[in-house]
Design a protein around this motif. Sequence first.
Motif, PDB file in Angstrom:
ATOM      1  N   GLY A  14      12.214  17.699 -49.679  1.00 28.51           N
ATOM      2  CA  GLY A  14      12.804  17.402 -48.396  1.00 28.51           C
ATOM      3  C   GLY A  14      12.323  16.098 -47.793  1.00 28.51           C
ATOM      4  O   GLY A  14      13.068  15.444 -47.090  1.00 28.51           O
ATOM      5  N   HIS A  15      11.083  15.717 -48.053  1.00 30.57           N
ATOM      6  CA  HIS A  15      10.578  14.457 -47.514  1.00 30.57           C
ATOM      7  C   HIS A  15      10.876  13.314 -48.475  1.00 30.57           C
ATOM      8  O   HIS A  15      10.871  13.496 -49.685  1.00 30.57           O
ATOM      9  CB  HIS A  15       9.070  14.544 -47.278  1.00 30.57           C
ATOM     10  CG  HIS A  15       8.696  15.376 -46.101  1.00 30.57           C
ATOM     11  ND1 HIS A  15       9.004  15.022 -44.809  1.00 30.57           N
ATOM     12  CD2 HIS A  15       8.041  16.549 -46.011  1.00 30.57           C
ATOM     13  CE1 HIS A  15       8.549  15.946 -43.979  1.00 30.57           C
ATOM     14  NE2 HIS A  15       7.962  16.892 -44.680  1.00 30.57           N
ATOM     15  N   LEU A  16      11.088  12.154 -47.902  1.00 26.76           N
ATOM     16  CA  LEU A  16      11.318  10.955 -48.715  1.00 26.76           C
ATOM     17  C   LEU A  16      10.065  10.090 -48.802  1.00 26.76           C
ATOM     18  O   LEU A  16      10.039   9.117 -49.545  1.00 26.76           O
ATOM     19  CB  LEU A  16      12.477  10.135 -48.130  1.00 26.76           C
ATOM     20  CG  LEU A  16      13.810  10.862 -48.061  1.00 26.76           C
ATOM     21  CD1 LEU A  16      14.846   9.999 -47.362  1.00 26.76           C
ATOM     22  CD2 LEU A  16      14.267  11.257 -49.449  1.00 26.76           C
ATOM     23  N   GLY A  17       9.037  10.440 -48.040  1.00 32.44           N
ATOM     24  CA  GLY A  17       7.785   9.679 -48.034  1.00 32.44           C
ATOM     25  C   GLY A  17       6.605  10.581 -48.344  1.00 32.44           C
ATOM     26  O   GLY A  17       6.747  11.784 -48.570  1.00 32.44           O
ATOM     27  N   TRP A  36       5.167  10.615 -43.890  1.00 30.36           N
ATOM     28  CA  TRP A  36       5.257   9.216 -43.493  1.00 30.36           C
ATOM     29  C   TRP A  36       6.712   8.743 -43.424  1.00 30.36           C
ATOM     30  O   TRP A  36       6.974   7.591 -43.142  1.00 30.36           O
ATOM     31  CB  TRP A  36       4.498   8.334 -44.478  1.00 30.36           C
ATOM     32  CG  TRP A  36       3.014   8.471 -44.429  1.00 30.36           C
ATOM     33  CD1 TRP A  36       2.298   9.543 -43.967  1.00 30.36           C
ATOM     34  CD2 TRP A  36       2.059   7.522 -44.847  1.00 30.36           C
ATOM     35  NE1 TRP A  36       0.968   9.311 -44.085  1.00 30.36           N
ATOM     36  CE2 TRP A  36       0.774   8.070 -44.637  1.00 30.36           C
ATOM     37  CE3 TRP A  36       2.158   6.263 -45.397  1.00 30.36           C
ATOM     38  CZ2 TRP A  36      -0.385   7.395 -44.946  1.00 30.36           C
ATOM     39  CZ3 TRP A  36       0.987   5.583 -45.711  1.00 30.36           C
ATOM     40  CH2 TRP A  36      -0.266   6.144 -45.487  1.00 30.36           C
ATOM     41  N   ASP A  37       7.667   9.636 -43.690  1.00 32.25           N
ATOM     42  CA  ASP A  37       9.073   9.217 -43.746  1.00 32.25           C
ATOM     43  C   ASP A  37       9.772   9.255 -42.379  1.00 32.25           C
ATOM     44  O   ASP A  37      10.982   9.095 -42.310  1.00 32.25           O
ATOM     45  CB  ASP A  37       9.842  10.047 -44.764  1.00 32.25           C
ATOM     46  CG  ASP A  37       9.903  11.530 -44.442  1.00 32.25           C
ATOM     47  OD1 ASP A  37       9.461  11.936 -43.341  1.00 32.25           O
ATOM     48  OD2 ASP A  37      10.384  12.296 -45.288  1.00 32.25           O
ATOM     49  N   GLN A  38       9.039   9.482 -41.320  1.00 34.21           N
ATOM     50  CA  GLN A  38       9.557   9.473 -39.948  1.00 34.21           C
ATOM     51  C   GLN A  38      10.551  10.603 -39.685  1.00 34.21           C
ATOM     52  O   GLN A  38      11.408  10.488 -38.815  1.00 34.21           O
ATOM     53  CB  GLN A  38      10.159   8.112 -39.591  1.00 34.21           C
ATOM     54  CG  GLN A  38       9.156   6.980 -39.694  1.00 34.21           C
ATOM     55  CD  GLN A  38       9.763   5.624 -39.463  1.00 34.21           C
ATOM     56  OE1 GLN A  38      10.937   5.393 -39.709  1.00 34.21           O
ATOM     57  NE2 GLN A  38       8.950   4.692 -39.004  1.00 34.21           N
ATOM     58  N   HIS A  41       9.846  12.137 -36.106  1.00 32.02           N
ATOM     59  CA  HIS A  41       8.965  11.251 -35.337  1.00 32.02           C
ATOM     60  C   HIS A  41       9.353   9.810 -35.626  1.00 32.02           C
ATOM     61  O   HIS A  41       9.938   9.513 -36.663  1.00 32.02           O
ATOM     62  CB  HIS A  41       7.496  11.443 -35.756  1.00 32.02           C
ATOM     63  CG  HIS A  41       6.851  12.663 -35.198  1.00 32.02           C
ATOM     64  ND1 HIS A  41       6.163  12.685 -34.014  1.00 32.02           N
ATOM     65  CD2 HIS A  41       6.755  13.924 -35.686  1.00 32.02           C
ATOM     66  CE1 HIS A  41       5.686  13.893 -33.785  1.00 32.02           C
ATOM     67  NE2 HIS A  41       6.038  14.669 -34.780  1.00 32.02           N
ATOM     68  N   SER A  42       8.974   8.905 -34.748  1.00 32.08           N
ATOM     69  CA  SER A  42       9.258   7.493 -34.982  1.00 32.08           C
ATOM     70  C   SER A  42       8.137   6.800 -35.751  1.00 32.08           C
ATOM     71  O   SER A  42       8.213   5.610 -36.020  1.00 32.08           O
ATOM     72  CB  SER A  42       9.499   6.775 -33.655  1.00 32.08           C
ATOM     73  OG  SER A  42       8.353   6.867 -32.836  1.00 32.08           O
ATOM     74  N   ASP A  43       7.095   7.552 -36.102  1.00 30.06           N
ATOM     75  CA  ASP A  43       5.977   7.023 -36.882  1.00 30.06           C
ATOM     76  C   ASP A  43       5.505   8.129 -37.816  1.00 30.06           C
ATOM     77  O   ASP A  43       6.028   9.245 -37.797  1.00 30.06           O
ATOM     78  CB  ASP A  43       4.850   6.573 -35.941  1.00 30.06           C
ATOM     79  CG  ASP A  43       3.919   5.541 -36.578  1.00 30.06           C
ATOM     80  OD1 ASP A  43       4.036   5.312 -37.801  1.00 30.06           O
ATOM     81  OD2 ASP A  43       3.084   4.986 -35.873  1.00 30.06           O
ATOM     82  N   LEU A  44       4.487   7.870 -38.624  1.00 29.46           N
ATOM     83  CA  LEU A  44       4.005   8.880 -39.560  1.00 29.46           C
ATOM     84  C   LEU A  44       3.392  10.059 -38.826  1.00 29.46           C
ATOM     85  O   LEU A  44       2.860   9.930 -37.730  1.00 29.46           O
ATOM     86  CB  LEU A  44       2.993   8.278 -40.535  1.00 29.46           C
ATOM     87  CG  LEU A  44       1.644   7.795 -40.000  1.00 29.46           C
ATOM     88  CD1 LEU A  44       0.614   8.893 -40.076  1.00 29.46           C
ATOM     89  CD2 LEU A  44       1.184   6.622 -40.821  1.00 29.46           C
ATOM     90  N   VAL A  45       3.505  11.233 -39.400  1.00 32.42           N
ATOM     91  CA  VAL A  45       2.912  12.449 -38.858  1.00 32.42           C
ATOM     92  C   VAL A  45       1.579  12.672 -39.570  1.00 32.42           C
ATOM     93  O   VAL A  45       1.527  12.723 -40.797  1.00 32.42           O
ATOM     94  CB  VAL A  45       3.844  13.663 -39.062  1.00 32.42           C
ATOM     95  CG1 VAL A  45       3.168  14.949 -38.635  1.00 32.42           C
ATOM     96  CG2 VAL A  45       5.135  13.455 -38.294  1.00 32.42           C
TER      97      VAL A  45
END
Length: 61
Positions: A14-17, A36-38, A41-45
Amino acid sequence: MAENWSPALQTLKGHLGLVSAVAFSPDGKTLASGSWDQTGHSDLVSAVAFSPDSKTLASGS
């Protein structure tokens, strides 16, 4: 088959980062992840955590 299921054999997608945080809810029914794929959120979690009653999820970015 359910009798052959093992958590070590499951792959979640599911995540791209890069996945930087994971947490199981205290009741064991839900897994949350942060990346880290936002996603959401607008930044990394950098952290995810459940409340003791498993009803609330918090994430830090």
